[in-house]
Design an enzyme around this catalytic site. Structure first.
Site, PDB file in Angstrom:
ATOM      1  N   CYS A  31      -2.766  -0.077   7.267  1.00 33.18           N
ATOM      2  CA  CYS A  31      -1.999   1.165   7.193  1.00 33.18           C
ATOM      3  C   CYS A  31      -2.201   2.013   8.434  1.00 33.18           C
ATOM      4  O   CYS A  31      -1.261   2.641   8.928  1.00 33.18           O
ATOM      5  CB  CYS A  31      -2.356   1.919   5.927  1.00 33.18           C
ATOM      6  SG  CYS A  31      -1.837   1.011   4.441  1.00 33.18           S
ATOM      7  N   HIS A  85       0.839  -1.193   0.000  1.00 29.70           N
ATOM      8  CA  HIS A  85       0.000   0.000   0.000  1.00 29.70           C
ATOM      9  C   HIS A  85       0.879   1.249   0.000  1.00 29.70           C
ATOM     10  O   HIS A  85       2.010   1.231   0.492  1.00 29.70           O
ATOM     11  CB  HIS A  85      -0.902   0.030   1.223  1.00 29.70           C
ATOM     12  CG  HIS A  85      -1.994  -0.983   1.202  1.00 29.70           C
ATOM     13  ND1 HIS A  85      -3.166  -0.822   1.901  1.00 29.70           N
ATOM     14  CD2 HIS A  85      -2.108  -2.175   0.566  1.00 29.70           C
ATOM     15  CE1 HIS A  85      -3.951  -1.863   1.705  1.00 29.70           C
ATOM     16  NE2 HIS A  85      -3.328  -2.704   0.899  1.00 29.70           N
ATOM     17  N   GLU A 116       0.826   3.921   1.809  1.00 28.93           N
ATOM     18  CA  GLU A 116       1.278   4.342   3.136  1.00 28.93           C
ATOM     19  C   GLU A 116       2.443   3.491   3.624  1.00 28.93           C
ATOM     20  O   GLU A 116       3.392   4.016   4.218  1.00 28.93           O
ATOM     21  CB  GLU A 116       0.130   4.254   4.159  1.00 28.93           C
ATOM     22  CG  GLU A 116      -1.063   5.128   3.831  1.00 28.93           C
ATOM     23  CD  GLU A 116      -2.149   4.402   3.049  1.00 28.93           C
ATOM     24  OE1 GLU A 116      -3.119   4.953   2.689  1.00 28.93           O
ATOM     25  OE2 GLU A 116      -2.027   3.271   2.771  1.00 28.93           O
ATOM     26  N   CYS A 137      -6.498   2.121   5.336  1.00 26.87           N
ATOM     27  CA  CYS A 137      -7.150   0.869   5.717  1.00 26.87           C
ATOM     28  C   CYS A 137      -6.650   0.456   7.111  1.00 26.87           C
ATOM     29  O   CYS A 137      -5.746   1.086   7.662  1.00 26.87           O
ATOM     30  CB  CYS A 137      -6.835  -0.210   4.691  1.00 26.87           C
ATOM     31  SG  CYS A 137      -5.120  -0.802   4.770  1.00 26.87           S
TER      32      CYS A 137
END
Length: 151
Positions: A78, A45, A47, A75
């Site tokens: 993260c 991801h 992040e 999410c």
């Protein structure tokens, strides 16, 4: 947030869900990332990429003097990494009604964790959400085209 939007657009061009993230310290970018899940790992991801880059650049796991800007509400994974890195402030663009862990589906930071970052959502929301909508519309149209090509 503009740099995060640029990174999101680059991710979309690679076939990734267009999410970009930037981490700053004192107004200077110290880490950035974009989605890389299609390259073969679930934790890819934006992040996670940005946090890892900032950790390396600053030679520290604590990012307690940094701010995180991301085009989509983080999410649960993260959000957990944000807590672990001690990032005190999060700015995000689009709300995520399916997996958002700051406001939309749950507020992970409302739990009695050892760190509670401040969260501000809706920054450049229409641009961030529009990038995601166009990406998924293109994906659906491509998939429908494949399904209608015949035997």
């Amino acid at each position: 947030m503009r740099r995060a939007l640029f990174l999101a657009g680059e991710a979309g061009k690679r076939g990734e869900v267009p999410v970009g993230c930037v981490i700053t310290r004192g107004g200077e970018i110290v880490g950035e990332g974009s989605n890389r899940r299609e390259e073969g790992y679930a934790a890819g991801h934006a992040e996670m990429e940005a946090i890892t880059a900032a950790n390396r650049r600053l030679s520290a796991w604590r990012l307690s003097d940094c701010e995180l800007y991301v085009t989509l509400e983080p999410c649960p994974m993260c959000a957990g990494a944000i807590v672990a890195a001690r990032i005190p402030k999060i700015w995000f663009g689009a709300y995520d009604p399916k997996a958002g862990a700051c406001v939309s589906v749950l507020d992970l930071f409302s739990y009695p964790l050892n760190h509670k970052p401040a969260v501000s959502g809706g920054h450049l929301e229409e641009e961030c959400a529009g990038l995601l909508r166009r990406f998924f519309l293109d994906q659906r149209q491509t998939q429908e085209g494949k399904n209608h090509d015949g035997p």
